[in-house]
Design an enzyme around this catalytic site. Structure first.
Site, PDB file in Angstrom:
ATOM      1  N   SER A 140       7.311   5.123  14.095  1.00 48.78           N
ATOM      2  CA  SER A 140       6.843   4.992  15.467  1.00 48.78           C
ATOM      3  C   SER A 140       6.580   3.534  15.809  1.00 48.78           C
ATOM      4  O   SER A 140       6.150   2.751  14.951  1.00 48.78           O
ATOM      5  CB  SER A 140       5.553   5.790  15.667  1.00 48.78           C
ATOM      6  OG  SER A 140       4.981   5.530  16.929  1.00 48.78           O
ATOM      7  N   TYR A 155      -3.085   7.912  13.886  1.00 49.83           N
ATOM      8  CA  TYR A 155      -1.633   8.125  13.954  1.00 49.83           C
ATOM      9  C   TYR A 155      -0.887   6.850  13.604  1.00 49.83           C
ATOM     10  O   TYR A 155       0.040   6.847  12.773  1.00 49.83           O
ATOM     11  CB  TYR A 155      -1.257   8.593  15.352  1.00 49.83           C
ATOM     12  CG  TYR A 155       0.226   8.750  15.596  1.00 49.83           C
ATOM     13  CD1 TYR A 155       0.922   9.845  15.086  1.00 49.83           C
ATOM     14  CD2 TYR A 155       0.931   7.811  16.348  1.00 49.83           C
ATOM     15  CE1 TYR A 155       2.276   9.997  15.316  1.00 49.83           C
ATOM     16  CE2 TYR A 155       2.279   7.957  16.582  1.00 49.83           C
ATOM     17  CZ  TYR A 155       2.950   9.044  16.065  1.00 49.83           C
ATOM     18  OH  TYR A 155       4.308   9.196  16.293  1.00 49.83           O
TER      19      TYR A 155
END
Length: 292
Positions: A140, A155
């Site tokens: 990501s 995250y």
């Protein structure tokens, strides 16, 4: 007609929605075969009987190495082998890191880091035996900017860790003719993005008043943010073309990294520029701590 010797077998975790579901369509369109894996077979029922080149596998990436190895042994029987392992399963527990504590950070890492580790190491004996294969890890852009927006810290931390894991695997597996592809996407219109707001209450053991302002600000941010520009279908088309050396990847060397989306590009350039400035401004300290 695709030559059967050129047909790859892909195992894709997190196949029930988002990138995983888009990737299935792209792979099948090229005549390759897919083992669609998800925590629940119920979530995959729409794929049942869709195509002779697809099989379904119940696989929870948090079940631990023993169970996952058994699942991988089952998966190999479907088409007689494995060629591409796609670590796509993920989750996002929103929250202030201090409020959530290490318990919720561990929950995040169980899926996005240790799940990737266990799935990959369960598949590697089969790839090593044939001296070929591809491991794909979906990272990501958040790993490049964990400080914003607030409450994605857990995250982003798990994705930063899995980025390093992908690079480590790349070095260890290269001599075995096993390739690693680290995909680093921006925000795309997938189920994970759309469900981010509903995770609010999970990562909170204690409410700390000092964080009220950023907590409220980011809640409003998630409520008003427009749909992201990223098209998951186009993104997964690019992944398949890289793996197969076709289309946009034709004639190009293996990239190891695949950055997808303008926001990801912007985040990476900003971080590298920030680090470059640090090295320049603090060069005397950086270089002044050795014995010689």
């Amino acid at each position: 007609m695709v030559n059967i010797r050129d047909r790859k077998v892909w195992l894709i975790t997190g196949s029930s929605s988002g990138f995983g579901r888009c990737l299935i369509d792209s792979v099948l369109a090229r005549g390759d075969r897919v083992i669609a894996a998800a925590r629940s077979l119920e979530s995959l029922k729409s794929l049942q009987g869709k195509n002779d080149n697809i099989r379904l596998l119940q696989l929870d990436v948090t079940d631990g190495p023993k169970i996952i190895k058994a699942k991988m042994a089952e998966a190999v029987t479907f088409f007689g082998g494995l060629d591409v392992i796609v670590n796509n399963a993920g989750t996002n527990f929103l929250g202030i890191i201090e409020e959530g504590g290490s318990a919720f950070l561990r929950r995040q890492f169980d899926v996005c880091f240790f799940g990737v580790m266990d799935v990959t190491t369960a598949a590697l004996p089969y790839l090593r035996a044939q001296k070929s294969g591809t491991v794909i890890i979906i990272g990501s852009r958040s790993a490049w900017r964990p400080e914003f927006p607030v409450r994605i810290g857990s995250y982003a931390s798990s994705k930063a860790a899995v980025h390093a894991l992908a690079e480590a695997f790349s070095g260890e597996l290269a001599h075995l003719n096993i390739r690693v592809l680290l995909v680093e996407p921006s925000a795309f219109r997938t189920g994970m993005f759309n469900s981010s707001g509903r995770m609010d209450g999970l990562m909170r053991e204690d409410v700390i008043a000092d964080y009220d302002q950023p907590r409220n600000a980011i809640s409003n941010f998630w409520k008003t943010i427009p749909p992201p520009p990223g098209d998951p279908v186009k993104a997964m088309e690019a992944v398949v073309e890289v793996v197969k050396g076709e289309g946009v990847a034709a004639g190009r060397p293996w990239p190891t990294y695949l950055v997808l989306g303008k926001d990801a590009e912007k985040a990476i350039l900003a971080k590298t520029e920030k680090l470059k400035m640090h090295l320049e401004e603090w060069s005397d300290v950086v270089r002044g701590v050795d014995f010689y």
